[in-house]
Design an enzyme around this catalytic site. Structure first.
Site, PDB file in Angstrom:
ATOM      1  N   LYS A  81      25.921   4.093  34.677  1.00 31.80           N
ATOM      2  CA  LYS A  81      26.199   4.921  33.495  1.00 31.80           C
ATOM      3  C   LYS A  81      25.828   4.148  32.228  1.00 31.80           C
ATOM      4  O   LYS A  81      26.046   2.931  32.154  1.00 31.80           O
ATOM      5  CB  LYS A  81      27.681   5.311  33.488  1.00 31.80           C
ATOM      6  CG  LYS A  81      28.066   6.327  32.421  1.00 31.80           C
ATOM      7  CD  LYS A  81      29.530   6.728  32.558  1.00 31.80           C
ATOM      8  CE  LYS A  81      29.945   7.733  31.501  1.00 31.80           C
ATOM      9  NZ  LYS A  81      31.370   8.122  31.627  1.00 31.80           N
ATOM     10  N   SER A 156      32.354  12.905  31.671  1.00 35.42           N
ATOM     11  CA  SER A 156      31.182  12.455  30.950  1.00 35.42           C
ATOM     12  C   SER A 156      30.141  11.761  31.826  1.00 35.42           C
ATOM     13  O   SER A 156      29.024  11.525  31.390  1.00 35.42           O
ATOM     14  CB  SER A 156      31.600  11.481  29.841  1.00 35.42           C
ATOM     15  OG  SER A 156      32.249  10.345  30.394  1.00 35.42           O
ATOM     16  N   SER A 180      36.367  11.572  34.004  1.00 41.29           N
ATOM     17  CA  SER A 180      34.912  11.543  33.808  1.00 41.29           C
ATOM     18  C   SER A 180      34.099  11.141  35.033  1.00 41.29           C
ATOM     19  O   SER A 180      32.871  11.262  35.019  1.00 41.29           O
ATOM     20  CB  SER A 180      34.557  10.605  32.653  1.00 41.29           C
ATOM     21  OG  SER A 180      35.000  11.146  31.440  1.00 41.29           O
TER      22      SER A 180
END
Length: 492
Positions: A81, A156, A180
């Site tokens: 990420k 996210s 997330s």
């Protein structure tokens, strides 16, 4: 090549160790798949092809020399990420304000992955500074759900979940502040695990809300998640919240046996607001556990309704403090339009941050301001303590708690951003787990009438990762992994 990228991470690692595949061969297959599919799904912000091939050569040499015999995932390409620092690779947090930021060091989790022979493919798309539930607030454009491109990936960590589902990565790192990892895993039909607060070092994770943030992993099944979590877990002196545990051998919990396991199901989770198709899939999952010998009972958790307001007060307050460092002076984007220091701050932040980030920083500054601190922030901390007590009370009776990951399947692109309050409410089943610092996993448990995946969330007591991994593994033996039909391949 599709046969290689369709494998799980552990399957690939075994073939590499058995010399049936070379690391460079696996990497080439994965990069080819990214080139083919990423223009469509936009899972990545940065793909570091050259660096990945260098790593592949080094890892192959280490495997050949016997240096990586005990490493579960040696030689397997994976994604990170874009809010986790990687030396020499851009780390943007999906924001304009960090669009030119290249870290000079690796986060602790990246050091551990490299040491265990992982190959880093690149950095995945996400909501800006992890603020969002759809990956639509990314400065670089939204990621798209591999099951249906008209729907969001969740957020996210949407790019990480979509990359695993679209076979653009064998597994990926995400971060989880209010769901997330678990919510995008649910929307994209993959498995995502958030460990207990303090299990994985956050050194090198760009902070959103420090008392809630955790790094975890996303894979196509619980075995890949357990193996990768085992690699990145451990005490780290660089992270003051890191806690030393006796054992991190999560792969030892991959056992098909839930006989006698006590599973609590909060009846509050099944009130109005939960989609009927999600509810039906969870009832079927509960029957699977009962059939396998687990004791499944309903109970009242009570605190669910307080979780969303408490979470957003605390998270926004911490965000307003953490993001104050991005001002155009030391690093990151700096506005060209200024006359004096005040304008540097003002214009850099106005131009560098997106609307959702600004909204949360303003909420955070408000709840921390004089006259409102006690009314909002202090009260939210008290509610957080009550939520934690409710979970502790539940774990006096049960080993794990079962519930939905999200109230619905993946919404249509654009529908959530049009109504931010609705987007915040979609986190209702996940944020309370972060407030209490508990471990939790989301795994697929069905599909709705539109063919979109439905996720089930299993939550354990503090440092009870092995309980939820055992339960997830046992459930998976009854429900094999389903993949989206991306290239006319039949779902299996």
């Amino acid at each position: 090549m599709s046969e290689i990228t369709a494998m799980t991470a552990l399957e690939v690692s075994k073939k590499v160790k058995d010399k049936e595949l070379k690391v460079a061969e696996v990497l080439k297959a994965q990069l080819d798949k990214i080139k083919e599919r990423d223009p469509e799904y936009h899972c990545y912000i940065t793909v570091s092809e050259e660096e990945a091939y260098k790593q592949a050569d080094e890892v192959q040499a280490r495997i050949d020399s016997g240096d990586l015999q005990g490493a579960h995932l040696a030689g397997v390409p994976m994604a990170v990420k874009d809010n986790i620092c990687t030396e020499g690779i851009k780390t943007t947090c999906a924001s304009k304000i960090l669009s030119n930021f290249v870290p000079t060091y690796d986060a602790t989790v990246i050091e551990k992955l490299k040491k265990s022979g992982a190959i880093i493919l690149g950095k995945t798309n996400m909501d800006e500074f992890a603020m969002g539930s759809t990956t639509e607030t990314s400065y670089y454009g939204e990621a798209k759900n591999p099951w249906n491109k008209k729907h969001v990936t969740g957020g996210s960590s949407g790019g990480s979940a979509a990359a695993v589902a679209a076979e653009e990565a064998f597994y990926a790192l995400g971060s989880d502040t209010g769901g997330s990892i678990r919510q995008p895993a649910s929307y994209c039909g993959v498995t995502g695990i958030k460990p207990t607060y303090g299990t994985v070092s956050r050194y090198g994770l760009i902070a959103y809300a420090s008392s809630l943030d955790q790094i975890g992993t996303i894979g196509r099944n619980i075995s890949d998640c357990a193996a990768s979590l085992e690699v990145i877990s451990g005490h780290d002196r660089k992270d003051a919240t890191s806690i030393d545990q006796k054992s991190y051998e999560y792969t030892h919990a991959l056992i098909d046996n839930v006989k006698g396991l006590k599973i609590g199901v909060p009846s509050d989770y099944f009130d109005d607001g939960l989609d009927e198709e999600v509810k039906d899939s969870l009832f079927k999952a509960m029957e699977v556990f009962r059939r396998k010998g687990a004791i499944v009972e309903e109970f009242e958790l009570h605190s669910v309704k307080y979780a969303i307001p408490s979470y957003y007060v605390i998270a926004c307050a911490e965000a307003s403090s953490n993001l104050s460092r991005f001002d155009g002076v030391k690093y990151g984007y700096r506005t060209p339009n200024y006359e004096g220091l005040q304008e540097v701050y003002k214009n850099t932040r106005s131009e560098g941050f997106g609307d959702e980030v600004k909204r949360r920083m303003m909420i955070g500054a408000f709840v921390l301001s004089s006259g409102y601190y006690d009314a909002f922030y202090n009260k939210a901390l008290k509610v957080r303590a009550i939520i934690n007590q409710s979970f502790q009370k539940a774990f006096d009776r049960y080993d794990i708690i079962l519930g939905p990951t999200a109230p619905t399947t993946a919404p249509v692109l654009g529908s959530s951003l049009a109504d931010p309050l609705k987007m915040y409410l979609s986190d209702i089943y996940t944020v309370s787990v972060n407030l209490a610092g508990l471990p939790s996993v989301s795994l697929p448990c069905g599909r709705d009438s539109k063919g979109l995946p439905i996720g089930m969330q299993l939550t354990g007591k503090h440092f009870g990762e092995k309980d939820i991994i055992r339960a997830a593994y046992s459930y998976e033996q009854e429900a094999c992994y389903l993949r989206p039909n991306l290239d006319e391949r039949k779902v299996h």
